[in-house]
Design a protein around this motif. Structure first.
Motif, PDB file in Angstrom:
ATOM      1  N   PRO A  46      28.062   3.748  -6.707  1.00  0.00           N
ATOM      2  CA  PRO A  46      29.282   4.415  -7.165  1.00  0.00           C
ATOM      3  C   PRO A  46      29.690   5.536  -6.206  1.00  0.00           C
ATOM      4  CG  PRO A  46      27.758   4.089  -8.988  1.00  0.00           C
ATOM      5  CD  PRO A  46      27.015   3.713  -7.746  1.00  0.00           C
ATOM      6  N   MET A  47      30.955   5.582  -5.843  1.00  0.00           N
ATOM      7  CA  MET A  47      31.529   6.631  -4.996  1.00  0.00           C
ATOM      8  C   MET A  47      30.941   6.648  -3.587  1.00  0.00           C
ATOM      9  SD  MET A  47      31.670   9.754  -7.802  1.00  0.00           S
ATOM     10  CE  MET A  47      32.699  10.775  -6.752  1.00  0.00           C
ATOM     11  N   ALA A  48      30.414   5.534  -3.121  1.00  0.00           N
ATOM     12  CA  ALA A  48      29.753   5.513  -1.816  1.00  0.00           C
ATOM     13  C   ALA A  48      30.679   5.980  -0.696  1.00  0.00           C
ATOM     14  CB  ALA A  48      29.224   4.117  -1.515  1.00  0.00           C
ATOM     15  N   ASP A  49      31.935   5.554  -0.717  1.00  0.00           N
ATOM     16  CA  ASP A  49      32.865   5.958   0.347  1.00  0.00           C
ATOM     17  C   ASP A  49      33.048   7.476   0.368  1.00  0.00           C
ATOM     18  OD1 ASP A  49      33.158   3.329   1.060  1.00  0.00           O
ATOM     19  OD2 ASP A  49      35.107   3.060   0.084  1.00  0.00           O
ATOM     20  N   ARG A  50      33.149   8.067  -0.804  1.00  0.00           N
ATOM     21  CA  ARG A  50      33.333   9.523  -0.862  1.00  0.00           C
ATOM     22  C   ARG A  50      32.074  10.249  -0.425  1.00  0.00           C
ATOM     23  NH1 ARG A  50      35.708  11.661  -6.339  1.00  0.00           N
ATOM     24  NH2 ARG A  50      35.494  13.581  -5.104  1.00  0.00           N
ATOM     25  N   VAL A  51      30.915   9.716  -0.786  1.00  0.00           N
ATOM     26  CA  VAL A  51      29.654  10.333  -0.353  1.00  0.00           C
ATOM     27  C   VAL A  51      29.577  10.346   1.166  1.00  0.00           C
ATOM     28  CG1 VAL A  51      27.136  10.133  -0.376  1.00  0.00           C
ATOM     29  CG2 VAL A  51      28.437   9.694  -2.467  1.00  0.00           C
ATOM     30  N   LEU A  52      29.892   9.208   1.790  1.00  0.00           N
ATOM     31  CA  LEU A  52      29.812   9.108   3.240  1.00  0.00           C
ATOM     32  C   LEU A  52      30.841   9.998   3.929  1.00  0.00           C
ATOM     33  CD1 LEU A  52      29.240   5.263   3.461  1.00  0.00           C
ATOM     34  CD2 LEU A  52      27.616   7.028   4.142  1.00  0.00           C
ATOM     35  N   ALA A  53      31.991  10.167   3.315  1.00  0.00           N
ATOM     36  CA  ALA A  53      33.033  11.000   3.912  1.00  0.00           C
ATOM     37  C   ALA A  53      32.711  12.485   3.810  1.00  0.00           C
ATOM     38  CB  ALA A  53      34.379  10.710   3.243  1.00  0.00           C
ATOM     39  N   GLY A 183      29.342  23.216 -16.720  1.00  0.00           N
ATOM     40  CA  GLY A 183      30.379  22.816 -15.787  1.00  0.00           C
ATOM     41  C   GLY A 183      29.921  22.469 -14.395  1.00  0.00           C
ATOM     42  N   GLY A 184      28.621  22.521 -14.129  1.00  0.00           N
ATOM     43  CA  GLY A 184      28.133  22.123 -12.818  1.00  0.00           C
ATOM     44  C   GLY A 184      27.802  23.295 -11.927  1.00  0.00           C
ATOM     45  N   HIS A 185      27.340  22.967 -10.727  1.00  0.00           N
ATOM     46  CA  HIS A 185      26.906  23.968  -9.752  1.00  0.00           C
ATOM     47  C   HIS A 185      27.706  23.777  -8.472  1.00  0.00           C
ATOM     48  CE1 HIS A 185      24.312  26.024  -6.830  1.00  0.00           C
ATOM     49  NE2 HIS A 185      23.845  26.699  -7.849  1.00  0.00           N
ATOM     50  N   PRO A 186      28.043  24.846  -7.768  1.00  0.00           N
ATOM     51  CA  PRO A 186      28.791  24.688  -6.511  1.00  0.00           C
ATOM     52  C   PRO A 186      28.075  23.807  -5.482  1.00  0.00           C
ATOM     53  CG  PRO A 186      28.801  26.984  -7.206  1.00  0.00           C
ATOM     54  CD  PRO A 186      27.863  26.268  -8.119  1.00  0.00           C
ATOM     55  N   GLY A 187      26.759  23.687  -5.598  1.00  0.00           N
ATOM     56  CA  GLY A 187      26.003  22.864  -4.661  1.00  0.00           C
ATOM     57  C   GLY A 187      25.942  21.397  -5.016  1.00  0.00           C
ATOM     58  N   ASP A 188      26.570  20.968  -6.094  1.00  0.00           N
ATOM     59  CA  ASP A 188      26.564  19.551  -6.473  1.00  0.00           C
ATOM     60  C   ASP A 188      27.128  18.681  -5.349  1.00  0.00           C
ATOM     61  OD1 ASP A 188      25.602  20.087  -9.006  1.00  0.00           O
ATOM     62  OD2 ASP A 188      27.534  19.834 -10.012  1.00  0.00           O
ATOM     63  N   GLY A 189      26.517  17.510  -5.153  1.00  0.00           N
ATOM     64  CA  GLY A 189      27.119  16.515  -4.280  1.00  0.00           C
ATOM     65  C   GLY A 189      28.359  15.927  -4.926  1.00  0.00           C
ATOM     66  N   VAL A 190      29.186  15.251  -4.120  1.00  0.00           N
ATOM     67  CA  VAL A 190      30.433  14.702  -4.665  1.00  0.00           C
ATOM     68  C   VAL A 190      30.169  13.637  -5.719  1.00  0.00           C
ATOM     69  CG1 VAL A 190      31.745  15.201  -2.569  1.00  0.00           C
ATOM     70  CG2 VAL A 190      30.667  12.970  -2.827  1.00  0.00           C
ATOM     71  N   TRP A 191      28.961  13.055  -5.716  1.00  0.00           N
ATOM     72  CA  TRP A 191      28.610  12.023  -6.695  1.00  0.00           C
ATOM     73  C   TRP A 191      28.424  12.577  -8.103  1.00  0.00           C
ATOM     74  CZ3 TRP A 191      25.885  13.285  -2.282  1.00  0.00           C
ATOM     75  CH2 TRP A 191      24.811  14.156  -2.459  1.00  0.00           C
TER      76      TRP A 191
END
Length: 243
Positions: A46-53, A183-191
């Motif tokens: 899931p979201m592989a293109d965004r991870v790579l970008a 709500g998450g952490h600023p260090g979260d990956g885009v995934w």
């Protein structure tokens, strides 16, 4: 201090990253080798293109940063690593200067959780064999077993287990580790948008887990493959008193 936290997917790894990220002395890095892993394997995640970008895909560059100082002058550099991302040929020399810790979870829970997000995992997706191999490698390099902690024990007793973990790695416990903003952490990956929904709604560790989930019949070979590796590391897991 560079802390390399090794787990498989769906192991409470994001919540534990948030716990360390709540410390004012700690910078966190979310799955440093994920983009390199996807670039090398070509897997349809899931979201592989965004991870790579969005993330560094050169494993040598990632390894160099893993060995470097914590960002922003922090004293602790916490790195949330997935064992299955460490492919043959990826540099592991940086692990010799890191504090290596192994976060485990019963594979029945891992398989059920992973299957809900990405159907029909295979043993390589779960990462149990890779985690055990990394444990053996880091133990041989250090001349002693790395620290092992079970996510079920953290869920059952967060403060005692985090105190034991901090003591085992030579870090003072900070009560800030027990809570974080929703709500998450600023260090979260885009995934994070695909995988982190539950932990984004959380502000601390969830309570004790219930009975083990039933694993679908077609995924039982995956469970049978992973169980021996889990049991081997479980026998070395920390207790609340640090033993």
């Amino acid at each position: 201090m560079n802390v390399a936290m090794w787990s498989g997917p769906r192991n409470l790894s994001t919540a534990l990253m948030y716990a360390f990220g709540a410390r004012p002395d700690c910078a966190v890095w979310d799955e440093p080798f994920y983009a390199a892993y996807l670039a090398r394997t070509g897997l349809d995640h899931p979201m592989a293109d965004r991870v790579l970008a969005a993330h560094e895909a050169d494993p040598a560059a990632v390894a160099a940063r893993c060995a470097g100082p914590a960002p922003d002058g922090r004293a602790v550099f916490y790195q949330k690593h997935m064992a299955q991302h460490m492919l043959p040929g990826f540099d592991l020399s940086w692990t010799r200067s890191a504090v290596n810790v192994f976060l485990i979870r019963h594979p029945a829970r891992v398989i059920a959780s992973y299957h809900a997000k990405r159907q029909n995992p295979v043993p390589a997706d779960i990462g149990a064999a890779g985690q055990a191999a990394l444990f053996a490698r880091t133990a041989a390099a250090a001349g002693r077993d790395p620290v092992v902690i079970d996510s079920a024990d953290i869920r059952a007793a967060p403060e005692p287990m985090l105190r034991a973990l901090c003591a085992a790695i030579g870090l003072a416990f900070d009560p800030a580790m027990l809570r974080w903003p929703a709500g998450g952490h600023p260090g979260d990956g885009v995934w994070a948008a695909h995988w982190y929904g539950a932990v984004h709604r959380s502000t601390g560790f969830a309570g004790p887990e219930g009975p083990l989930p039933a694993v679908p019949k077609h995924l039982r070979p995956v469970l049978e493959d992973a169980l021996p590796y889990y049991r081997r590391l479980r026998a070395r897991a920390l207790t609340p008193t640090g033993g």
